[in-house]
Motif scaffolding. Structure first.
Motif, short mmCIF file in Angstrom:
data_model
loop_
_atom_site.label_atom_id
_atom_site.label_comp_id
_atom_site.label_asym_id
_atom_site.label_seq_id
_atom_site.Cartn_x
_atom_site.Cartn_y
_atom_site.Cartn_z
N ASN A 6 0.81 -1.23 0.00
CA ASN A 6 0.00 0.00 0.00
C ASN A 6 0.84 1.28 0.00
O ASN A 6 0.41 2.31 0.52
CB ASN A 6 -0.98 0.01 1.18
N TYR A 7 2.04 1.22 -0.55
CA TYR A 7 2.90 2.41 -0.63
C TYR A 7 2.19 3.53 -1.39
O TYR A 7 1.63 3.31 -2.47
CB TYR A 7 4.21 2.07 -1.34
N GLN A 8 2.20 4.71 -0.82
CA GLN A 8 1.70 5.94 -1.44
C GLN A 8 2.79 7.00 -1.29
O GLN A 8 3.18 7.31 -0.16
CB GLN A 8 0.42 6.43 -0.74
N PRO A 9 3.29 7.58 -2.37
CA PRO A 9 4.36 8.58 -2.26
C PRO A 9 4.02 9.70 -1.28
O PRO A 9 4.89 10.18 -0.55
CB PRO A 9 4.51 9.13 -3.68
N LYS A 10 2.76 10.11 -1.25
CA LYS A 10 2.36 11.25 -0.40
C LYS A 10 2.50 10.96 1.09
O LYS A 10 2.50 11.87 1.91
CB LYS A 10 0.93 11.67 -0.72
N ASP A 11 2.66 9.69 1.46
CA ASP A 11 2.78 9.32 2.87
C ASP A 11 4.22 9.37 3.39
O ASP A 11 4.44 9.13 4.57
CB ASP A 11 2.22 7.91 3.09
N TYR A 12 5.18 9.64 2.52
CA TYR A 12 6.59 9.63 2.90
C TYR A 12 7.22 10.98 2.59
O TYR A 12 6.94 11.60 1.56
CB TYR A 12 7.34 8.51 2.17
N TYR A 13 8.09 11.43 3.49
CA TYR A 13 8.73 12.73 3.36
C TYR A 13 10.22 12.57 3.63
O TYR A 13 10.63 11.95 4.61
CB TYR A 13 8.10 13.70 4.36
N TYR A 14 11.03 13.16 2.76
CA TYR A 14 12.49 13.09 2.88
C TYR A 14 13.04 14.51 2.96
O TYR A 14 12.63 15.38 2.20
CB TYR A 14 13.09 12.36 1.67
N ARG A 15 13.97 14.71 3.88
CA ARG A 15 14.66 15.99 4.00
C ARG A 15 16.13 15.72 3.74
O ARG A 15 16.76 14.93 4.44
CB ARG A 15 14.47 16.58 5.39
N LEU A 16 16.64 16.37 2.70
CA LEU A 16 18.03 16.16 2.30
C LEU A 16 18.77 17.49 2.38
O LEU A 16 18.24 18.53 1.94
CB LEU A 16 18.09 15.61 0.88
N GLU A 17 19.95 17.45 2.92
CA GLU A 17 20.78 18.65 3.03
C GLU A 17 22.16 18.33 2.44
O GLU A 17 22.72 17.26 2.70
CB GLU A 17 20.91 19.07 4.50
N GLU A 18 22.66 19.26 1.63
CA GLU A 18 23.97 19.05 0.99
C GLU A 18 24.68 20.38 0.89
O GLU A 18 24.09 21.38 0.46
CB GLU A 18 23.80 18.42 -0.38
N LEU A 19 25.94 20.38 1.24
CA LEU A 19 26.76 21.59 1.25
C LEU A 19 27.18 22.03 -0.15
O LEU A 19 27.10 23.20 -0.50
CB LEU A 19 28.01 21.36 2.12
N THR A 20 27.62 21.10 -0.98
CA THR A 20 28.22 21.48 -2.26
C THR A 20 27.20 21.70 -3.36
O THR A 20 26.23 20.95 -3.49
CB THR A 20 29.24 20.42 -2.73
N GLU A 21 27.44 22.72 -4.13
CA GLU A 21 26.56 23.01 -5.26
C GLU A 21 26.75 22.01 -6.39
O GLU A 21 25.81 21.73 -7.13
CB GLU A 21 26.81 24.44 -5.76
N ALA A 22 27.93 21.44 -6.53
CA ALA A 22 28.19 20.48 -7.61
C ALA A 22 27.34 19.23 -7.47
O ALA A 22 26.92 18.64 -8.46
CB ALA A 22 29.67 20.11 -7.66
N ALA A 23 27.05 18.81 -6.24
CA ALA A 23 26.24 17.61 -6.02
C ALA A 23 24.75 17.88 -6.21
O ALA A 23 23.98 16.95 -6.49
CB ALA A 23 26.48 17.06 -4.62
N MET A 24 24.33 19.12 -6.07
CA MET A 24 22.90 19.46 -6.03
C MET A 24 22.11 18.98 -7.26
O MET A 24 21.05 18.38 -7.10
CB MET A 24 22.75 20.97 -5.82
N PRO A 25 22.57 19.19 -8.50
CA PRO A 25 21.77 18.72 -9.64
C PRO A 25 21.60 17.20 -9.66
O PRO A 25 20.53 16.71 -10.02
CB PRO A 25 22.54 19.19 -10.88
N PHE A 26 22.62 16.47 -9.27
CA PHE A 26 22.56 15.01 -9.23
C PHE A 26 21.59 14.55 -8.14
O PHE A 26 20.82 13.62 -8.33
CB PHE A 26 23.95 14.42 -9.01
N LEU A 27 21.65 15.22 -6.99
CA LEU A 27 20.75 14.91 -5.88
C LEU A 27 19.30 15.19 -6.27
O LEU A 27 18.41 14.35 -6.05
CB LEU A 27 21.15 15.74 -4.66
N LEU A 28 19.05 16.34 -6.86
CA LEU A 28 17.69 16.67 -7.30
C LEU A 28 17.19 15.67 -8.34
O LEU A 28 16.05 15.19 -8.28
CB LEU A 28 17.64 18.09 -7.85
N PHE A 29 18.03 15.37 -9.31
CA PHE A 29 17.67 14.38 -10.34
C PHE A 29 17.22 13.08 -9.67
O PHE A 29 16.18 12.53 -10.00
CB PHE A 29 18.87 14.13 -11.25
#
Length: 187
Positions: free
Chosen positions: A113-136
């Motif tokens: 019964n997995y529903q995406p709306k029931d799960y929340y993730y908080r991600l923090e990253e210092l470097t800007e170079a990693a950010m596009p890969f993380l968002l992707f």
């Protein structure tokens, strides 16, 4: 597993150092982002792992200056087991390209019964170079998340991204970039 050359070609760069800027440009445009996701999914459809782990570590990571290194896969698996099966909220304070969160999401998304709306993730990253890969990585998996580009220790943020997927169907997340960076409270 996607090879470095294939990743660079799909992103549309000749030199690997160009990848973060080009990938961010594509991610910020919904139409281009979704076309890019389709290209990647034709080449690799196993969403259980971080496709960019080797690519980023070999090509982009600042192992000397920022002390960037990836969590070994054995520790990633252990961390997910320690977090617990019933956790619907996840904090990853040094996300890199998202390997630990992807492992947790994979575990979550295979629950009955997995529903995406029931799960929340908080991600923090210092470097800007990693950010596009993380968002992707978060967007293609349809996560609901807040992704903060900033310093976890000082709580200073450069940019905040909101990812949402209210659908009960599997699908990509939508992306909102906050127009100003609010003061981020400690988690």
């Amino acid at each position: 597993m996607l090879e470095t050359n294939a990743i660079s070609q799909m992103i549309g760069v000749k030199e690997n150092y160009q990848a973060p800027d080009k990938l961010m440009e594509l991610i910020l445009d919904q139409s281009k982002r979704e076309k890019l996701f389709q290209k990647f999914l034709k080449q690799e459809n196993d969403l259980s792992f971080d496709w960019f782990r080797s690519y980023f570590q070999e090509q982009q990571a600042d192992r000397t200056g920022a002390k960037q290194d990836f969590t070994p896969l054995s520790l990633t698996s252990l961390i997910v087991k320690l977090v617990g099966k019933d956790s619907h909220n996840t904090l990853d304070p040094a996300s890199g390209t998202g390997g630990i969160t992807i492992a947790k999401w994979w575990h979550d998304s295979h629950k009955p019964n997995y529903q995406p709306k029931d799960y929340y993730y908080r991600l923090e990253e210092l470097t800007e170079a990693a950010m596009p890969f993380l968002l992707f990585n978060c967007l293609i998996r349809g996560m609901n998340a807040v992704v903060i580009n900033g310093d976890t220790l000082t709580r200073e943020a450069r940019q905040v991204y909101l990812l949402h997927n209210d659908s009960s169907q599997d699908g990509f997340s939508q992306l909102d970039v906050l127009p100003h960076v609010p003061q981020v409270e400690a988690a």
